[in-house]
Design a protein around this motif. Structure first.
Motif, PDB file in Angstrom:
ATOM      1  N   LEU A 156     -16.078  -6.040  24.347  1.00 32.38           N
ATOM      2  CA  LEU A 156     -16.398  -5.475  23.506  1.00 32.38           C
ATOM      3  C   LEU A 156     -15.015  -5.655  22.661  1.00 32.38           C
ATOM      4  N   VAL A 157     -14.461  -6.271  21.380  1.00 34.19           N
ATOM      5  CA  VAL A 157     -13.066  -5.908  21.288  1.00 34.19           C
ATOM      6  C   VAL A 157     -13.388  -6.617  19.461  1.00 34.19           C
ATOM      7  N   ALA A 158     -13.566  -6.020  18.954  1.00 31.70           N
ATOM      8  CA  ALA A 158     -13.095  -6.013  17.475  1.00 31.70           C
ATOM      9  C   ALA A 158     -12.325  -6.351  16.765  1.00 31.70           C
ATOM     10  N   HIS A 159     -11.715  -7.462  16.028  1.00 31.39           N
ATOM     11  CA  HIS A 159     -10.632  -8.018  15.213  1.00 31.39           C
ATOM     12  C   HIS A 159     -11.023  -7.464  13.426  1.00 31.39           C
ATOM     13  N   GLY A 160     -10.460  -7.074  13.062  1.00 31.03           N
ATOM     14  CA  GLY A 160     -10.390  -6.658  11.272  1.00 31.03           C
ATOM     15  C   GLY A 160     -11.617  -5.131  11.068  1.00 31.03           C
ATOM     16  N   ASP A 161     -11.273  -4.527   9.924  1.00 27.28           N
ATOM     17  CA  ASP A 161     -11.700  -3.082   9.482  1.00 27.28           C
ATOM     18  C   ASP A 161     -13.419  -3.439   9.919  1.00 27.28           C
ATOM     19  N   ASP A 162     -14.029  -4.563   9.255  1.00 28.48           N
ATOM     20  CA  ASP A 162     -15.349  -4.563   9.114  1.00 28.48           C
ATOM     21  C   ASP A 162     -15.743  -4.733  10.195  1.00 28.48           C
ATOM     22  N   TRP A 163     -15.383  -5.427  11.537  1.00 27.58           N
ATOM     23  CA  TRP A 163     -15.849  -5.808  12.953  1.00 27.58           C
ATOM     24  C   TRP A 163     -15.680  -4.203  14.043  1.00 27.58           C
ATOM     25  N   LEU A 164     -14.397  -3.267  13.428  1.00 28.28           N
ATOM     26  CA  LEU A 164     -14.085  -2.177  13.933  1.00 28.28           C
ATOM     27  C   LEU A 164     -15.627  -0.838  13.581  1.00 28.28           C
ATOM     28  N   GLN A 165     -15.943  -1.283  12.210  1.00 29.42           N
ATOM     29  CA  GLN A 165     -17.408  -0.371  11.973  1.00 29.42           C
ATOM     30  C   GLN A 165     -18.750  -0.643  12.819  1.00 29.42           C
ATOM     31  N   ARG A 166     -19.107  -1.645  12.459  1.00 32.52           N
ATOM     32  CA  ARG A 166     -19.460  -2.121  13.415  1.00 32.52           C
ATOM     33  C   ARG A 166     -19.469  -2.433  14.736  1.00 32.52           C
ATOM     34  N   LEU A 167     -18.903  -1.997  15.127  1.00 36.74           N
ATOM     35  CA  LEU A 167     -18.599  -1.979  16.397  1.00 36.74           C
ATOM     36  C   LEU A 167     -18.746  -0.758  17.229  1.00 36.74           C
ATOM     37  N   ALA A 168     -18.492   0.485  16.109  1.00 41.38           N
ATOM     38  CA  ALA A 168     -19.341   1.465  16.334  1.00 41.38           C
ATOM     39  C   ALA A 168     -20.136   1.940  16.543  1.00 41.38           C
ATOM     40  N   GLY A 169     -20.527   1.045  14.944  1.00 41.35           N
ATOM     41  CA  GLY A 169     -22.171   1.215  15.921  1.00 41.35           C
ATOM     42  C   GLY A 169     -23.256   0.393  16.546  1.00 41.35           C
ATOM     43  N   VAL A 170     -22.478  -0.138  17.235  1.00 44.17           N
ATOM     44  CA  VAL A 170     -23.745  -0.545  18.527  1.00 44.17           C
ATOM     45  C   VAL A 170     -22.876  -0.024  19.425  1.00 44.17           C
ATOM     46  N   ALA A 171     -22.303   0.746  19.443  1.00 43.27           N
ATOM     47  CA  ALA A 171     -21.749   1.887  20.867  1.00 43.27           C
ATOM     48  C   ALA A 171     -22.951   3.259  20.512  1.00 43.27           C
ATOM     49  N   VAL A 172     -23.009   3.333  19.439  1.00 44.46           N
ATOM     50  CA  VAL A 172     -23.957   4.554  19.172  1.00 44.46           C
ATOM     51  C   VAL A 172     -25.277   3.856  19.321  1.00 44.46           C
ATOM     52  N   GLN A 173     -25.605   3.051  19.106  1.00 47.21           N
ATOM     53  CA  GLN A 173     -26.760   2.244  19.588  1.00 47.21           C
ATOM     54  C   GLN A 173     -27.212   2.582  21.147  1.00 47.21           C
ATOM     55  N   LEU A 174     -25.768   2.267  21.706  1.00 49.26           N
ATOM     56  CA  LEU A 174     -26.113   1.752  23.440  1.00 49.26           C
ATOM     57  C   LEU A 174     -25.674   2.902  23.961  1.00 49.26           C
ATOM     58  N   GLN A 175     -25.053   4.262  23.344  1.00 49.39           N
ATOM     59  CA  GLN A 175     -24.816   5.450  24.333  1.00 49.39           C
ATOM     60  C   GLN A 175     -26.203   6.432  25.101  1.00 49.39           C
ATOM     61  N   PRO A 176     -27.087   6.625  24.219  1.00 52.20           N
ATOM     62  CA  PRO A 176     -28.516   6.860  24.497  1.00 52.20           C
ATOM     63  C   PRO A 176     -28.564   6.532  26.241  1.00 52.20           C
ATOM     64  N   LEU A 177     -28.369   5.007  25.714  1.00 50.83           N
ATOM     65  CA  LEU A 177     -28.642   3.075  27.759  1.00 50.83           C
ATOM     66  C   LEU A 177     -27.667   4.247  28.986  1.00 50.83           C
ATOM     67  N   ALA A 178     -26.683   4.706  27.970  1.00 50.84           N
ATOM     68  CA  ALA A 178     -24.938   4.952  28.908  1.00 50.84           C
ATOM     69  C   ALA A 178     -25.426   6.712  30.008  1.00 50.84           C
ATOM     70  N   ASP A 179     -26.107   7.137  28.502  1.00 45.70           N
ATOM     71  CA  ASP A 179     -26.251   8.642  29.131  1.00 45.70           C
ATOM     72  C   ASP A 179     -27.212   8.812  29.877  1.00 45.70           C
ATOM     73  N   GLN A 180     -28.621   8.192  29.671  1.00 43.41           N
ATOM     74  CA  GLN A 180     -29.015   7.884  30.844  1.00 43.41           C
ATOM     75  C   GLN A 180     -28.856   7.396  32.415  1.00 43.41           C
ATOM     76  N   ASP A 181     -28.279   5.947  32.514  1.00 40.58           N
ATOM     77  CA  ASP A 181     -27.199   5.221  33.683  1.00 40.58           C
ATOM     78  C   ASP A 181     -26.825   7.378  34.073  1.00 40.58           C
ATOM     79  N   ALA A 182     -26.046   7.586  33.571  1.00 36.59           N
ATOM     80  CA  ALA A 182     -25.250   8.619  33.981  1.00 36.59           C
ATOM     81  C   ALA A 182     -25.913   9.628  34.674  1.00 36.59           C
ATOM     82  N   GLY A 183     -27.376   9.968  34.448  1.00 37.90           N
ATOM     83  CA  GLY A 183     -28.030  11.078  34.952  1.00 37.90           C
ATOM     84  C   GLY A 183     -28.755  10.270  36.233  1.00 37.90           C
TER      85      GLY A 183
END
Length: 183
Positions: A156-183
């Protein structure tokens, strides 16, 4: 779902650190958490460009995103390859374009598809390279590549400041799943 670097093909320097989120989805069903995360941040007027070869999962991602946005079962979400554009009603109006059969931006304009980029709906576009200079500067690019065992590599590649902020929010939402897969 796990985060990793540079599996899906991102053709330009826009995939630099901080501007992109890298994911591996081991099955089509694994696209659902991504779709829910995207559904929580998209707004009317947003444009999501879906890049990838035939069979990469562009329409599948559109289907699960539409369902995450409340598009009902009575509105079957399918590839608009022949119609060029399908529209759906959910939490917000959704326009789904497939530009595969068009050659370039001139044909996109002649087909009247620019009207679908209106501010009152979310617009998902498959084969967006056909837009050429008509490509919106503020957007989210989603690169999908078939992975090992039927999975998908996604960037996922953000273009524009607003999308940069929202993509960071998406990454935070997906992080627990990544942690679960890594463990």
């Amino acid at each position: 779902m796990d985060h990793h670097a540079n599996k899906a093909s991102c053709p330009d320097a826009s995939c630099s650190e901080g501007a992109a989120v890298h994911l591996h989805c081991p099955s089509p069903e694994a696209l659902e958490p991504l779709a829910r995360a995207l559904a929580s941040v998209v707004r009317p007027g947003d444009v999501l460009l879906l890049h990838g070869p035939l069979g990469a999962g562009k329409t599948t991602l559109t289907q699960v995103l539409a369902w995450a946005l409340g598009v009902g079962e009575d509105q079957y979400v399918s590839s608009p390859s022949f119609a060029l554009l399908h529209e759906y009603q959910g939490r917000l109006p959704l326009a789904h374009m497939d530009l595969y059969r068009l050659a370039d931006e001139e044909e996109v304009e002649e087909a009247g598809l620019l009207d679908a980029l209106a501010e009152d709906r979310l617009c998902l576009i498959e084969w967006p390279q056909r837009l050429g200079s008509l490509t919106p500067s503020v957007r989210l690019d989603i690169f999908l590549e078939p992975g090992v065992g039927g999975g998908r590599d996604v960037i996922l590649v953000a273009h524009g400041d607003d999308w940069l902020q929202r993509l960071a929010g998406v990454a935070v939402q997906l992080q627990p799943l990544a942690d679960q897969d890594a463990g």
